[in-house]
Enzyme design. Structure first.
Site, PDB file in Angstrom:
ATOM      1  N   GLU A 191       0.752  -1.048   0.033  1.00  0.00           N
ATOM      2  CA  GLU A 191       0.218  -0.514  -0.012  1.00  0.00           C
ATOM      3  C   GLU A 191       0.732   1.476  -0.016  1.00  0.00           C
ATOM      4  O   GLU A 191       2.067   0.881   1.031  1.00  0.00           O
ATOM      5  CB  GLU A 191      -0.786   0.309   0.970  1.00  0.00           C
ATOM      6  N   GLU A 236       5.060   4.529   4.091  1.00  0.00           N
ATOM      7  CA  GLU A 236       4.543   6.172   4.520  1.00  0.00           C
ATOM      8  C   GLU A 236       5.120   7.030   4.450  1.00  0.00           C
ATOM      9  O   GLU A 236       6.102   6.519   5.234  1.00  0.00           O
ATOM     10  CB  GLU A 236       3.438   5.497   5.476  1.00  0.00           C
ATOM     11  N   ASP A 238      10.339   7.992   0.986  1.00  0.00           N
ATOM     12  CA  ASP A 238       9.367   8.799   0.157  1.00  0.00           C
ATOM     13  C   ASP A 238       8.591   8.022  -1.257  1.00  0.00           C
ATOM     14  O   ASP A 238       9.070   6.908  -1.905  1.00  0.00           O
ATOM     15  CB  ASP A 238      10.110   9.777  -0.675  1.00  0.00           C
ATOM     16  N   ASP A 287      -3.000  12.201  -2.281  1.00  0.00           N
ATOM     17  CA  ASP A 287      -3.218  13.633  -1.763  1.00  0.00           C
ATOM     18  C   ASP A 287      -3.382  13.705  -3.468  1.00  0.00           C
ATOM     19  O   ASP A 287      -2.646  12.811  -4.438  1.00  0.00           O
ATOM     20  CB  ASP A 287      -1.890  13.982  -1.639  1.00  0.00           C
ATOM     21  N   LYS A 318      -3.206  21.393  -8.178  1.00  0.00           N
ATOM     22  CA  LYS A 318      -2.706  21.976  -9.000  1.00  0.00           C
ATOM     23  C   LYS A 318      -2.173  22.093 -10.228  1.00  0.00           C
ATOM     24  O   LYS A 318      -1.150  21.166 -10.178  1.00  0.00           O
ATOM     25  CB  LYS A 318      -1.601  23.253  -8.796  1.00  0.00           C
ATOM     26  N   ASP A 329     -11.984   9.530  -2.765  1.00  0.00           N
ATOM     27  CA  ASP A 329     -13.262  10.342  -3.323  1.00  0.00           C
ATOM     28  C   ASP A 329     -12.636  11.795  -3.386  1.00  0.00           C
ATOM     29  O   ASP A 329     -14.633  12.845  -3.971  1.00  0.00           O
ATOM     30  CB  ASP A 329     -12.894  11.038  -1.417  1.00  0.00           C
ATOM     31  N   THR A 354     -10.761   2.531   4.917  1.00  0.00           N
ATOM     32  CA  THR A 354      -9.716   3.623   5.847  1.00  0.00           C
ATOM     33  C   THR A 354     -10.191   4.284   6.439  1.00  0.00           C
ATOM     34  O   THR A 354     -11.566   4.656   6.369  1.00  0.00           O
ATOM     35  CB  THR A 354      -8.882   4.367   4.189  1.00  0.00           C
ATOM     36  N   TYR A 413      -9.856   7.818   6.113  1.00  0.00           N
ATOM     37  CA  TYR A 413     -10.534   9.102   5.600  1.00  0.00           C
ATOM     38  C   TYR A 413     -11.865   8.302   4.432  1.00  0.00           C
ATOM     39  O   TYR A 413     -12.995   8.712   4.567  1.00  0.00           O
ATOM     40  CB  TYR A 413      -9.356   9.282   4.264  1.00  0.00           C
ATOM     41  N   GLU A 414     -12.048   7.268   4.021  1.00  0.00           N
ATOM     42  CA  GLU A 414     -12.643   6.730   3.987  1.00  0.00           C
ATOM     43  C   GLU A 414     -13.988   6.799   4.248  1.00  0.00           C
ATOM     44  O   GLU A 414     -14.912   7.003   3.760  1.00  0.00           O
ATOM     45  CB  GLU A 414     -12.664   5.332   2.928  1.00  0.00           C
TER      46      GLU A 414
END
Length: 219
Positions: free
Chosen positions: A46, A71, A98, A120, A124, A156, A196, A198-199
Site C-alpha cells: 500500500e 508511508e 518517499d 493526495d 494544481k 473521494d 480506510t 478517510y473513506e
C-alpha cells in the site's frame, strides 16, 4: 493530510528497526527475506498508508500473504507500528520512505498488488507530476508488479479519479473494475471492501467513493 508530530510514535519507530525501515538509502536494495518470516508468501504493497487501518486489517485477514505499508510521515508509521505490534502481524512491514523511490526498494515483478488509497490529489496543474497516478509513478508500479499483478485505487476526489482513469488509459493499462459509487455496488464488492480512516469519514458524509482496479497486461 500531515499529522501532528507525536514523540511517542517517533520513539516507538526507533525501538523497532525489525518492523520499520526508517528512510532507507534508495541506493541500497532491501533484503525482504530478512524481514519476513516466510518470503515465499505473495507480496502486496500500500502506497500512502496513513494511520494504517486498511493495511493492518488486510494483513490480519490474510496471514498467507506479506504486506508492506509505505508511508512518508514518521508519525503515521508509528501509529501503524503500534497496531502491528498489538495484533502481532508478522506478515506486515513498514517502509517510511518517499514513494518517488519505490522501485528502488523492491525487486522487479515481486508484488502481486499495489494499493493507492485516498492519495493526495495535488489539484494544481503545476503539481501534476506529484500525483501517484502520474505516468512516472505508473512506470514504477509496472516495474514492481508481477505479470499477473494489478493496481487498486480509491479516492473521494472526482478530479483525481478522472485524471487517473485518463492517465492509466494513456499508459495502456487495462481496467478490470471501475466505480463512481463503490459503497453502492453489489453486495460481494461492498462486503470485500476494507475502509480506510478517510473513506469512513467521507462516506459517512454521503460522499461517493470512486474506485478502480487495473493491470498492465501481459509483459
Amino acid at each position: 493530510m500531515r499529522l501532528r508530530n507525536k514523540p511517542w510514535a517517533v520513539k516507538l519507530v526507533g525501538e523497532h528497526p525489525e518492523s520499520v525501515l526508517d528512510r532507507p538509502d534508495p541506493a541500497s536494495k532491501i533484503d525482504w527475506s530478512k524481514r519476513f518470516t516466510d518470503i515465499s508468501r505473495p507480496l502486496e504493497i500500500e502506497v500512502g498508508s496513513g494511520k494504517g487501518r486498511f493495511i493492518t486489517t488486510l494483513a490480519e485477514q490474510h496471514p498467507e500473504k506479506n504486506f508492506v505499508a509505505v508511508e512518508l510521515q514518521i508519525t503515521a508509521a508509528g501509529i501503524i507500528l503500534r497496531t502491528k505490534l498489538e495484533k502481532k502481524l508478522d506478515n506486515l512491514q513498514i517502509l517510511c520512505a518517499d514513494a518517488a523511490n519505490l522501485d528502488s526498494f523492491f525487486s522487479p515483478h515481486s508484488a502481486e498488488t499495489i494499493y493507492l488509497n485516498f492519495s493526495d490529489p495535488w489539484p494544481k496543474s503545476r503539481h501534476e507530476k506529484r500525483r501517484l497516478t502520474y505516468k512516472t509513478f505508473l512506470a514504477k508500479y509496472q516495474a514492481i508488479l508481477a505479470p499477473h499483478g494489478h493496481l487498486e485505487f480509491k479516492t473521494d476526489n472526482a478530479g483525481l479519479y478522472a485524471y487517473s482513469v485518463l492517465s492509466m488509459n494513456n499508459f495502456g493499462m487495462h481496467f478490470d473494475f471501475v466505480s463512481v459509487d463503490l459503497h453502492h455496488e453489489n453486495d460481494e464488492i461492498v462486503t470485500r471492501n476494507i475502509e480506510t480512516e478517510y473513506e469512513h469519514k467521507f462516506a459517512a458524509k454521503g460522499n461517493p467513493i470512486y474506485a478502480l482496479h487495473a493491470d498492465f497486461g501481459v509483459k
